[in-house]
Scaffold this motif. Structure first.
Motif, PDB file in Angstrom:
ATOM      1  N   LEU A 117       0.828  -1.198   0.000  1.00 40.14           N
ATOM      2  CA  LEU A 117       0.000   0.000   0.000  1.00 40.14           C
ATOM      3  C   LEU A 117       0.869   1.257   0.000  1.00 40.14           C
ATOM      4  CD1 LEU A 117      -2.964   0.853   0.009  1.00 40.14           C
ATOM      5  CD2 LEU A 117      -2.880   0.931   2.501  1.00 40.14           C
ATOM      6  N   GLU A 118       1.974   1.215   0.726  1.00 34.61           N
ATOM      7  CA  GLU A 118       2.907   2.354   0.710  1.00 34.61           C
ATOM      8  C   GLU A 118       3.525   2.539  -0.674  1.00 34.61           C
ATOM      9  OE1 GLU A 118       5.830   2.100   3.751  1.00 34.61           O
ATOM     10  OE2 GLU A 118       4.385   2.093   5.398  1.00 34.61           O
ATOM     11  N   LEU A 119       3.828   1.418  -1.353  1.00 36.06           N
ATOM     12  CA  LEU A 119       4.380   1.505  -2.707  1.00 36.06           C
ATOM     13  C   LEU A 119       3.364   2.101  -3.680  1.00 36.06           C
ATOM     14  CD1 LEU A 119       6.244  -1.945  -2.938  1.00 36.06           C
ATOM     15  CD2 LEU A 119       7.277   0.320  -2.729  1.00 36.06           C
ATOM     16  N   ALA A 120       2.076   1.922  -3.370  1.00 36.62           N
ATOM     17  CA  ALA A 120       1.030   2.479  -4.222  1.00 36.62           C
ATOM     18  C   ALA A 120       0.770   3.949  -3.924  1.00 36.62           C
ATOM     19  CB  ALA A 120      -0.260   1.686  -4.040  1.00 36.62           C
ATOM     20  N   ASN A 121       1.467   4.492  -2.936  1.00 39.25           N
ATOM     21  CA  ASN A 121       1.203   5.867  -2.504  1.00 39.25           C
ATOM     22  C   ASN A 121       1.327   6.911  -3.623  1.00 39.25           C
ATOM     23  OD1 ASN A 121       0.821   7.935  -0.280  1.00 39.25           O
ATOM     24  ND2 ASN A 121       2.828   8.548  -1.046  1.00 39.25           N
ATOM     25  N   PRO A 122       2.307   6.827  -4.533  1.00 42.01           N
ATOM     26  CA  PRO A 122       2.368   7.842  -5.596  1.00 42.01           C
ATOM     27  C   PRO A 122       1.076   7.961  -6.399  1.00 42.01           C
ATOM     28  CG  PRO A 122       4.417   6.612  -5.526  1.00 42.01           C
ATOM     29  CD  PRO A 122       3.479   5.926  -4.584  1.00 42.01           C
ATOM     30  N   ALA A 123       0.483   6.830  -6.760  1.00 38.90           N
ATOM     31  CA  ALA A 123      -0.768   6.867  -7.518  1.00 38.90           C
ATOM     32  C   ALA A 123      -1.914   7.394  -6.660  1.00 38.90           C
ATOM     33  CB  ALA A 123      -1.109   5.468  -8.041  1.00 38.90           C
ATOM     34  N   GLY A 128      -5.826  11.662  -5.425  1.00 36.08           N
ATOM     35  CA  GLY A 128      -6.486  12.432  -4.381  1.00 36.08           C
ATOM     36  C   GLY A 128      -6.046  13.877  -4.365  1.00 36.08           C
ATOM     37  N   GLY A 129      -4.753  14.125  -4.589  1.00 39.59           N
ATOM     38  CA  GLY A 129      -4.238  15.485  -4.556  1.00 39.59           C
ATOM     39  C   GLY A 129      -4.847  16.365  -5.631  1.00 39.59           C
ATOM     40  N   ILE A 130      -4.940  15.866  -6.844  1.00 37.85           N
ATOM     41  CA  ILE A 130      -5.505  16.657  -7.943  1.00 37.85           C
ATOM     42  C   ILE A 130      -7.011  16.846  -7.764  1.00 37.85           C
ATOM     43  CG2 ILE A 130      -5.953  16.699 -10.415  1.00 37.85           C
ATOM     44  CD1 ILE A 130      -3.103  17.447  -9.612  1.00 37.85           C
ATOM     45  N   LEU A 176       4.398  19.489 -12.408  1.00 33.82           N
ATOM     46  CA  LEU A 176       5.482  19.806 -11.482  1.00 33.82           C
ATOM     47  C   LEU A 176       5.695  18.683 -10.482  1.00 33.82           C
ATOM     48  CD1 LEU A 176       4.749  23.593 -10.768  1.00 33.82           C
ATOM     49  CD2 LEU A 176       6.669  22.635 -12.065  1.00 33.82           C
ATOM     50  N   ALA A 177       4.595  18.129  -9.962  1.00 39.03           N
ATOM     51  CA  ALA A 177       4.702  17.037  -9.000  1.00 39.03           C
ATOM     52  C   ALA A 177       5.367  15.813  -9.625  1.00 39.03           C
ATOM     53  CB  ALA A 177       3.324  16.675  -8.458  1.00 39.03           C
ATOM     54  N   ALA A 178       4.982  15.502 -10.860  1.00 35.43           N
ATOM     55  CA  ALA A 178       5.582  14.350 -11.548  1.00 35.43           C
ATOM     56  C   ALA A 178       7.063  14.566 -11.806  1.00 35.43           C
ATOM     57  CB  ALA A 178       4.843  14.094 -12.858  1.00 35.43           C
ATOM     58  N   ASN A 179       7.436  15.812 -12.110  1.00 37.05           N
ATOM     59  CA  ASN A 179       8.828  16.117 -12.418  1.00 37.05           C
ATOM     60  C   ASN A 179       9.701  16.218 -11.167  1.00 37.05           C
ATOM     61  OD1 ASN A 179      10.993  16.980 -14.259  1.00 37.05           O
ATOM     62  ND2 ASN A 179      10.802  18.941 -13.221  1.00 37.05           N
ATOM     63  N   LEU A 312      -4.205  20.258   2.127  1.00 36.16           N
ATOM     64  CA  LEU A 312      -4.143  18.798   2.058  1.00 36.16           C
ATOM     65  C   LEU A 312      -3.772  18.338   0.651  1.00 36.16           C
ATOM     66  CD1 LEU A 312      -4.531  15.994   3.207  1.00 36.16           C
ATOM     67  CD2 LEU A 312      -6.993  16.215   2.824  1.00 36.16           C
ATOM     68  N   ALA A 313      -4.299  19.007  -0.371  1.00 38.89           N
ATOM     69  CA  ALA A 313      -3.965  18.645  -1.752  1.00 38.89           C
ATOM     70  C   ALA A 313      -2.470  18.780  -2.005  1.00 38.89           C
ATOM     71  CB  ALA A 313      -4.745  19.532  -2.725  1.00 38.89           C
ATOM     72  N   LEU A 314      -1.879  19.887  -1.553  1.00 39.58           N
ATOM     73  CA  LEU A 314      -0.438  20.092  -1.724  1.00 39.58           C
ATOM     74  C   LEU A 314       0.365  19.082  -0.915  1.00 39.58           C
ATOM     75  CD1 LEU A 314      -0.270  24.001  -1.649  1.00 39.58           C
ATOM     76  CD2 LEU A 314      -0.279  22.486  -3.647  1.00 39.58           C
ATOM     77  N   ILE A 315      -0.115  18.757   0.289  1.00 39.09           N
ATOM     78  CA  ILE A 315       0.570  17.761   1.123  1.00 39.09           C
ATOM     79  C   ILE A 315       0.553  16.394   0.442  1.00 39.09           C
ATOM     80  CG2 ILE A 315       0.347  16.440   3.264  1.00 39.09           C
ATOM     81  CD1 ILE A 315      -0.473  19.060   4.636  1.00 39.09           C
ATOM     82  N   LEU A 316      -0.594  16.039  -0.142  1.00 33.76           N
ATOM     83  CA  LEU A 316      -0.679  14.751  -0.838  1.00 33.76           C
ATOM     84  C   LEU A 316       0.294  14.700  -2.012  1.00 33.76           C
ATOM     85  CD1 LEU A 316      -4.521  13.989  -0.895  1.00 33.76           C
ATOM     86  CD2 LEU A 316      -2.738  12.603   0.170  1.00 33.76           C
ATOM     87  N   LEU A 317       0.375  15.776  -2.772  1.00 32.15           N
ATOM     88  CA  LEU A 317       1.302  15.793  -3.911  1.00 32.15           C
ATOM     89  C   LEU A 317       2.751  15.717  -3.430  1.00 32.15           C
ATOM     90  CD1 LEU A 317      -0.422  18.454  -6.209  1.00 32.15           C
ATOM     91  CD2 LEU A 317      -0.435  15.957  -6.470  1.00 32.15           C
ATOM     92  N   ALA A 318       3.060  16.429  -2.344  1.00 29.71           N
ATOM     93  CA  ALA A 318       4.422  16.375  -1.800  1.00 29.71           C
ATOM     94  C   ALA A 318       4.739  15.003  -1.221  1.00 29.71           C
ATOM     95  CB  ALA A 318       4.598  17.455  -0.734  1.00 29.71           C
TER      96      ALA A 318
END
Length: 359
Positions: A117-123, A128-130, A176-179, A312-318
């Motif tokens: 589940l932690e490995l799935a965190n980027p997706a 959720g962030g967007i 930006l988050a992806a990069n 929260l959205a920015l925190i999720l992306l970070a």
């Protein structure tokens, strides 16, 4: 009204904590209690935003939100959804994922369920962030009856007249988050973020279409009543898509809580029970805010909740790259809500003093 609204939450809490004590002893009781408090603290702003949507729904759909919606929130978003995410991102069959979830110590290719589940965190974080970022942007860019932080909100309302600006900003943030944060997961982050954006636009757009249709239908019905005719309302469709919107919103808020819960326990049933109890209170609080008219009395609460959503959205992306403690997320949300509440109270006092002086 308080007991009627929170009665089921109190009952589920008592039953859930008793079950935790009987099944897992004092340690399980404590873990479930901590997880419940964690969910409530992380999602208080969710209740405020939910209330802004729920007040547009009739009493029947409010009951659906408290019944069917709770089942979806507890078993769907906090049990089934994490299983599906692990299966999809780790390319595992559902049976293997269920086996890993049922036995917290079991591994597959060297990873436990919690680690998958932690490995799935980027997706998860990108989706959720967007989605949450779009909610925040659409709020701050639209014209509002009241402004809380004028120096921010008025300029944003002016540029918000540009067509599809919120989507453009969200896409830039995703790129930006992806990069900056994704590294080898850039493709996954981009795809998940685009799905989050598409989900927001689809559900929000459909509910908007049916809401517009409902308003036209109500106007036509008033005219028909005057002429002795009757028309069938289509409010159910609008309410249905608003209900879907609320469920996706709840999912976006629950992501960080579900992932963060594995830092407290690896037992999926403890996690589901604890987060489920918390989800009950969030839903009861949502209905309470609607029935009490709190958002009308404290006009800046909605602003504070949306700023908390933006944070929260920015925190999720970070969090795609960096681990951010859940306590930080919770405190930021509480701080925005608290500041908005205090500002609303001060405004009400000024209004009352002005009315007294002019009266």
């Amino acid at each position: 009204m308080f007991l009627r609204t929170f009665g089921w939450s109190f009952a589920i809490t008592i039953a859930g904590l008793l079950a935790a004590g009987l099944l897992w002893g004092a340690e399980g009781f404590g873990v479930v209690l901590i997880l419940s408090v964690l969910e409530i603290s992380l999602s208080f702003d969710n209740a405020v935003v939910n209330a802004t949507v729920l007040k547009r729904m009739n009493p029947f759909w409010q009951k659906i939100f408290l019944t069917v919606g709770v089942l979806i929130a507890v078993f769907g978003m906090r049990l089934v959804f994490p299983l599906a995410v692990v299966a999809l991102t780790a390319h595992l069959n559902p049976a293997t994922v269920v086996e890993l979830a049922l036995d917290s110590g079991k591994t597959h290719d060297g990873h436990t369920y919690g680690q998958y589940l932690e490995l799935a965190n980027p997706a998860i974080a990108a989706f959720g962030g967007i989605f949450l970022l779009m909610i925040f942007l659409d709020f701050v860019l639209e014209e509002k009856e009241f402004n809380w932080l004028n120096w921010i909100e008025r300029p944003l309302e002016k540029i918000g007249k540009l067509e599809a600006l919120s989507s453009v900003i969200a896409l830039v943030a995703l790129a930006l988050a992806a990069n900056l944060f994704a590294g080898a997961h850039a493709e996954t982050v981009l795809l998940a973020g685009l799905l989050g954006l598409a989900t927001y636009l689809a559900v929000g757009g459909l509910s908007g279409v049916f809401e517009s249709g409902l308003e036209e239908q109500e106007e036509a019905e008033e005219a028909a009543e005057r002429s002795g005719k009757s028309l069938v309302q289509v409010g159910g469709k609008a309410a249905f898509f608003l209900f879907l919107y609320l469920e996706v919103l709840d999912a976006s808020f629950s992501f960080d809580g579900v992932v963060g819960a594995f830092a407290i326990s690896q037992d999926i049933f403890m996690i589901t029970l604890g987060l489920g109890i918390g989800a009950m209170y969030i839903r009861s609080l949502t209905v309470f805010l609607v029935r009490k008219g709190t958002l009308d009395d404290y006009v800046y609460l909605e602003h504070g909740a949306h700023y908390a959503i933006g944070a929260l959205a920015l925190i999720l992306l970070a969090s795609i790259k960096y681990h951010i403690p859940e306590i930080v997320t919770g405190l930021i949300g509480v701080a925005f809500i608290g500041a908005a509440l205090v500002s609303s109270m001060l405004r009400n006092r000024r209004e009352q003093a002005l009315e007294g002086a002019t009266g």
